[in-house]
Write a protein that holds these residues in place. Sequence first.
Motif, short mmCIF file in Angstrom:
data_model
loop_
_atom_site.label_atom_id
_atom_site.label_comp_id
_atom_site.label_asym_id
_atom_site.label_seq_id
_atom_site.Cartn_x
_atom_site.Cartn_y
_atom_site.Cartn_z
N MET A 1 5.25 4.76 6.97
CA MET A 1 4.47 5.73 7.92
C MET A 1 3.85 6.90 7.29
O MET A 1 2.55 7.19 7.98
N VAL A 2 4.10 7.56 6.29
CA VAL A 2 3.56 8.55 5.70
C VAL A 2 2.02 8.26 5.47
O VAL A 2 1.03 8.83 5.72
N PRO A 3 1.89 7.09 4.81
CA PRO A 3 0.57 6.88 4.30
C PRO A 3 -0.40 6.45 5.58
O PRO A 3 -1.49 6.71 5.62
N HIS A 4 0.28 5.95 6.45
CA HIS A 4 -0.48 5.73 7.62
C HIS A 4 -0.73 6.93 8.44
O HIS A 4 -2.09 6.98 8.98
N TRP A 5 0.04 7.93 8.33
CA TRP A 5 -0.11 9.30 9.22
C TRP A 5 -1.28 9.89 8.36
O TRP A 5 -2.30 10.51 8.82
N LEU A 6 -1.31 9.69 6.78
CA LEU A 6 -2.45 10.39 6.19
C LEU A 6 -3.66 9.75 6.39
O LEU A 6 -4.80 10.44 6.08
N ARG A 7 -3.91 8.69 6.84
CA ARG A 7 -5.02 8.04 6.97
C ARG A 7 -5.68 8.23 8.49
O ARG A 7 -6.71 7.92 8.97
N LEU A 8 -4.95 8.84 9.50
CA LEU A 8 -5.22 8.94 10.77
C LEU A 8 -6.25 10.05 10.86
O LEU A 8 -6.37 11.05 9.89
N PRO A 9 -7.40 10.02 11.77
CA PRO A 9 -8.38 10.84 12.00
C PRO A 9 -7.98 12.35 12.12
O PRO A 9 -8.74 13.33 11.62
N ASP A 10 -6.82 12.58 12.76
CA ASP A 10 -6.53 13.92 12.96
C ASP A 10 -6.13 14.75 11.75
O ASP A 10 -6.08 15.95 11.62
N LEU A 11 -5.68 14.01 10.57
CA LEU A 11 -5.53 14.67 9.29
C LEU A 11 -6.73 14.47 8.17
O LEU A 11 -6.37 15.01 7.37
N ARG A 12 -7.56 13.81 8.49
CA ARG A 12 -8.79 13.64 7.82
C ARG A 12 -9.42 15.04 7.27
O ARG A 12 -10.04 15.08 6.29
N HIS A 13 -9.51 16.06 8.29
CA HIS A 13 -9.92 17.24 7.88
C HIS A 13 -8.87 18.10 6.91
O HIS A 13 -9.62 19.07 6.39
N LEU A 14 -7.84 17.66 6.78
CA LEU A 14 -7.16 18.21 5.64
C LEU A 14 -6.95 17.45 4.30
O LEU A 14 -6.97 17.89 3.16
N VAL A 15 -6.93 16.05 4.59
CA VAL A 15 -6.55 15.06 3.43
C VAL A 15 -7.94 14.34 2.74
O VAL A 15 -8.78 13.95 3.57
N ILE A 16 -8.08 14.50 1.43
CA ILE A 16 -9.24 14.01 0.62
C ILE A 16 -8.69 12.44 0.39
O ILE A 16 -9.41 11.43 0.73
N GLY A 17 -7.62 12.31 -0.01
CA GLY A 17 -6.97 11.03 -0.48
C GLY A 17 -5.44 11.21 -1.26
O GLY A 17 -5.01 12.50 -1.05
N PHE A 18 -5.04 10.07 -1.18
CA PHE A 18 -3.65 10.35 -1.95
C PHE A 18 -3.25 8.88 -2.73
O PHE A 18 -3.99 8.14 -2.65
N GLU A 19 -2.19 9.30 -3.57
CA GLU A 19 -1.91 8.05 -4.53
C GLU A 19 -0.44 7.90 -4.67
O GLU A 19 0.23 9.16 -4.31
N GLU A 20 0.39 6.90 -4.91
CA GLU A 20 1.59 6.82 -5.25
C GLU A 20 1.89 7.73 -6.48
O GLU A 20 1.23 7.67 -7.67
N ALA A 21 2.99 8.52 -6.56
CA ALA A 21 3.51 9.40 -7.50
C ALA A 21 3.89 8.73 -8.77
O ALA A 21 4.32 7.59 -8.68
N SER A 22 3.87 9.16 -9.82
CA SER A 22 4.35 8.88 -10.98
C SER A 22 5.97 9.01 -11.11
O SER A 22 6.59 9.54 -10.18
N ALA A 23 6.53 8.32 -11.96
CA ALA A 23 7.94 7.97 -11.97
C ALA A 23 8.83 9.34 -11.86
O ALA A 23 9.78 9.46 -11.16
N GLN A 24 8.13 10.29 -12.78
CA GLN A 24 8.96 11.40 -13.00
C GLN A 24 9.05 12.39 -11.64
O GLN A 24 9.68 13.25 -11.24
N HIS A 25 7.88 12.03 -10.71
CA HIS A 25 7.81 12.73 -9.27
C HIS A 25 8.35 11.94 -8.31
O HIS A 25 8.15 12.32 -7.04
N GLY A 26 8.95 10.85 -8.35
CA GLY A 26 9.44 9.86 -7.46
C GLY A 26 9.11 8.73 -7.38
O GLY A 26 9.46 7.57 -6.40
#
Length: 188
Positions: free
Chosen positions: A147-172
């Motif tokens: 759900m979090v990736p879905h939420w980050l793509r929603l229009p109401d968060l687009r004024h906050l979020v430029i983009g996102f990626e899966e974290a590397s192994a040491q960060h989860g």
Amino acid sequence: MTRKSRTRQLSPEEKRLWSHVARHVKPMQGKTLPPEPEPEDNPATAPAPAVAKLPPALPPLPPLKPPMPPLAPVERKTLQALRRGRKDVDSVIDLHGMRQEEAHFALLSFLHRAQGSGHALVLVITGKGGAAVSNGLFEERGVLRRMVPHWLRLPDLRHLVIGFEEASAQHGGSGALYVRLRRRRSAG
């Protein structure tokens, strides 16, 4: 009881139209083209077609806001620096153990605070989700991870979020996301 079939006669306009259509196709084997209809004697006596009354004019639409740009991936150099430990994330939120509604509210609050603090890159830990326990009929695991990736793509968060990626192994790894934030626009 016999039923009489009703056949309607074609109007001269319909005959002319049919003849025009039929002349532009190849007739089936053994068939001939229909005869050319005779021209109408007095076309002025034909009833004028009924003009539909137009609905009242609608008010003009307000100008549309320009669409938000598409989400951009985190730059390759930034991802390499994070993996190699040369760069740290500005802030972290852990959503483990939260229900969807609670996690959504916490994520929104966190992103607003992080942007307000001038953070550019944050880490959102969703968890990977474990093996489903079959206690309930609709038991789901890893809901926040989906759900979090879905939420980050929603229009109401687009004024906050430029983009996102899966974290590397040491960060989860697949249980966490790097999120790039937009700079806060200064008022004035």
